[in-house]
Design an enzyme around this catalytic site. Structure first.
Site, PDB file in Angstrom:
ATOM      1  N   GLY A   8       0.935  -1.187   0.092  1.00 47.77           N
ATOM      2  CA  GLY A   8       0.061   0.049  -0.025  1.00 47.77           C
ATOM      3  C   GLY A   8       0.650   1.071   0.099  1.00 47.77           C
ATOM      4  N   GLY A  71      -5.042  -2.037   1.848  1.00 39.35           N
ATOM      5  CA  GLY A  71      -6.290  -2.323   2.295  1.00 39.35           C
ATOM      6  C   GLY A  71      -7.399  -1.410   1.642  1.00 39.35           C
ATOM      7  CE1 TYR A 158     -11.252  -0.900   6.448  1.00 37.29           C
ATOM      8  CE2 TYR A 158     -12.212  -0.458   8.444  1.00 37.29           C
ATOM      9  CZ  TYR A 158     -11.309  -0.356   7.658  1.00 37.29           C
ATOM     10  OH  TYR A 158     -10.283   0.509   8.022  1.00 37.29           O
ATOM     11  CE  LYS A 162      -8.104  -2.770   7.780  1.00 36.14           C
ATOM     12  NZ  LYS A 162      -6.853  -2.765   7.431  1.00 36.14           N
TER      13      LYS A 162
HETATM   14  P1  NAD Z   1      -5.340   4.497   0.547  1.00 41.43           P
HETATM   15  O1  NAD Z   1      -6.272   4.144  -0.097  1.00 41.43           O
HETATM   16  O2  NAD Z   1      -4.845   5.904   0.527  1.00 41.43           O
HETATM   17  O3  NAD Z   1      -4.200   3.367   0.477  1.00 41.43           O
HETATM   18  C1  NAD Z   1      -4.398   2.065   0.300  1.00 41.43           C
HETATM   19  C2  NAD Z   1      -3.312   1.561  -0.411  1.00 41.43           C
HETATM   20  O4  NAD Z   1      -3.513  -0.002  -0.757  1.00 41.43           O
HETATM   21  C3  NAD Z   1      -3.438   2.119  -2.047  1.00 41.43           C
HETATM   22  O5  NAD Z   1      -2.155   2.475  -2.294  1.00 41.43           O
HETATM   23  C4  NAD Z   1      -4.207   1.082  -2.806  1.00 41.43           C
HETATM   24  O6  NAD Z   1      -3.596   0.967  -4.297  1.00 41.43           O
HETATM   25  C5  NAD Z   1      -3.618  -0.111  -1.936  1.00 41.43           C
HETATM   26  N1  NAD Z   1      -4.394  -1.558  -2.484  1.00 41.43           N
HETATM   27  C6  NAD Z   1      -5.617  -1.528  -2.286  1.00 41.43           C
HETATM   28  N2  NAD Z   1      -6.139  -2.737  -2.886  1.00 41.43           N
HETATM   29  C7  NAD Z   1      -4.801  -3.500  -3.197  1.00 41.43           C
HETATM   30  C8  NAD Z   1      -4.655  -4.823  -3.818  1.00 41.43           C
HETATM   31  N3  NAD Z   1      -5.664  -5.688  -4.227  1.00 41.43           N
HETATM   32  N4  NAD Z   1      -3.367  -5.017  -4.034  1.00 41.43           N
HETATM   33  C9  NAD Z   1      -2.364  -4.403  -3.690  1.00 41.43           C
HETATM   34  N5  NAD Z   1      -2.396  -3.018  -2.972  1.00 41.43           N
HETATM   35  C10 NAD Z   1      -3.781  -2.634  -2.914  1.00 41.43           C
HETATM   36  O7  NAD Z   1      -5.898   4.093   2.256  1.00 41.43           O
HETATM   37  P2  NAD Z   1      -5.381   4.268   3.699  1.00 41.43           P
HETATM   38  O8  NAD Z   1      -6.064   4.949   4.462  1.00 41.43           O
HETATM   39  O9  NAD Z   1      -3.867   4.863   3.787  1.00 41.43           O
HETATM   40  O10 NAD Z   1      -5.154   2.946   4.179  1.00 41.43           O
HETATM   41  C11 NAD Z   1      -3.946   2.160   4.706  1.00 41.43           C
HETATM   42  C12 NAD Z   1      -4.553   1.091   5.644  1.00 41.43           C
HETATM   43  O11 NAD Z   1      -4.863   1.893   6.948  1.00 41.43           O
HETATM   44  C13 NAD Z   1      -5.615   0.205   5.102  1.00 41.43           C
HETATM   45  O12 NAD Z   1      -5.407  -1.326   5.768  1.00 41.43           O
HETATM   46  C14 NAD Z   1      -6.849   0.928   5.908  1.00 41.43           C
HETATM   47  O13 NAD Z   1      -7.953  -0.494   6.146  1.00 41.43           O
HETATM   48  C15 NAD Z   1      -6.218   1.277   7.213  1.00 41.43           C
HETATM   49  N6  NAD Z   1      -7.277   2.273   7.888  1.00 41.43           N
HETATM   50  C16 NAD Z   1      -7.208   3.388   7.275  1.00 41.43           C
HETATM   51  C17 NAD Z   1      -8.174   4.410   7.999  1.00 41.43           C
HETATM   52  C18 NAD Z   1      -8.541   5.680   7.467  1.00 41.43           C
HETATM   53  O14 NAD Z   1      -9.180   6.510   8.030  1.00 41.43           O
HETATM   54  N7  NAD Z   1      -7.699   6.235   6.450  1.00 41.43           N
HETATM   55  C19 NAD Z   1      -8.651   4.082   9.277  1.00 41.43           C
HETATM   56  C20 NAD Z   1      -8.251   2.917  10.041  1.00 41.43           C
HETATM   57  C21 NAD Z   1      -7.672   1.955   9.064  1.00 41.43           C
END
Ligand code: NAD
Length: 260
Positions: A8, A71, A158, A162
């Site tokens: 990611g 994710g 989701y 998690k």
């Molecule tokens: P984001 O969408 O900015 O980044 C997620 C990255 O994962 C992207 O670059 C995307 O291309 C990559 N990805 C998605 N599907 C994929 C696949 N099939 N194969 C390879 N890569 C893939 O999101 P983020 O907010 O930076 O999320 C990062 C993590 O943090 C995630 O696991 C998310 O669940 C978790 N999270 C985020 C939040 C929030 O509020 N942003 C809250 C809790 C947890």
């Protein structure tokens, strides 16, 4: 120079973490669907294999760190895909990279879970019976497991993915500790990334996300999560193993002050 793989890495928390660790002198092997050293789709078994092989060939089988950020959010309308990336994709890389981490220097891993991991218990997690065997279930089985949540099945999938992910990490803690590889999870609340913005734009979840006010009345910034991850990856956290760190502006304490 430590070598660290990050899934990611092209966006949000993963991109901020890659930047912070690069600044501290690490060599980064990013894994993502685009804009990364290893391009791979973690939603499929072939993509996960490609990701593990790509990382191993770039690090010559010796890895000092791994950060799992890739994710999908609750607004994605395919529970099987959410479980496929958030749970199966992450666990496949953890296990696939473990032998290389064992050969690393002060090796550590951090898995990005979510505060949503506490929104279902393992005993009531609809994915629990499906992930026990280790084999990925048919998409239909995941759909059926979360169908009771109706239009909110993405949110249910989701939280379940998690919760299962945090449990999977905690279950690896004895073996990983004995091998000298630390592993922890971080559980962010709302963090300003494209994933959160997609949730805000969603008619089912948008209003609740926009109107909810945390004790620290703003969303987190990806760099704030990255700095916690960087600490957990560093030798300064040498005795921190098997823990989940909430980083949510106080929401968890607000909602369940007596449960921790
Ligand atoms: P984001 O969408 O900015 O980044 C997620 C990255 O994962 C992207 O670059 C995307 O291309 C990559 N990805 C998605 N599907 C994929 C696949 N099939 N194969 C390879 N890569 C893939 O999101 P983020 O907010 O930076 O999320 C990062 C993590 O943090 C995630 O696991 C998310 O669940 C978790 N999270 C985020 C939040 C929030 O509020 N942003 C809250 C809790 C947890």
């Amino acid at each position: 120079m430590p070598t660290i793989a990050i899934t990611g890495s092209a966006s949000g928390i993963g991109a901020a973490t890659a930047e912070e660790l690069r600044r501290s002198g690490a060599g980064i092997i990013g894994v993502d669907l685009r804009d990364a050293e290893v391009i791979a789709d973690l939603s499929t078994p072939e993509g996960r294999e490609q990701a593990v092989d790509g990382v191993l060939s770039r690090c010559d089988g010796v890895l000092d760190g791994f950060v799992a950020c890739a994710g999908l959010g609750p607004q994605v309308d395919d529970p099987g895909l959410i479980a496929g990336v958030n749970y199966f994709g992450t666990v496949a890389l953890l296990d696939g990279l473990f032998p290389a981490l064992r050969r690393g220097k002060d090796p550590a891993a951090v898995v990005v879970s979510s505060v949503a991991s506490t929104h279902v218990t393992w005993d009531e997690n609809p994915l629990a019976p499906l992930v026990q065997s280790g084999d990925e279930p048919e998409v239909d089985a995941v759909d059926a497991a979360v169908a009771a949540a109706g239009e909110y099945r993405g949110q249910y999938a989701y939280a379940a993915s998690k919760n299962a992910l945090t449990v999977a990490v905690r279950r690896r803690v004895p073996e990983w500790g004995a091998a000298g590889v630390r592993v922890n999870t971080v559980a962010p609340g709302s963090v300003e990334t494209p994933l959160l913005r997609a949730g805000e734009a969603d008619p089912r979840y948008g209003q609740a996300i926009r109107e909810f006010v945390a004790p620290i009345p703003r969303h987190g910034r990806p760099e704030e999560v990255a700095s916690l991850i960087a600490y957990l990856m560093s030798p300064r956290a040498g005795f921190v193993h098997g823990a989940q760190f909430v980083i949510d502006g106080g929401v968890d304490a607000l909602l369940r002050p007596s449960r921790f």
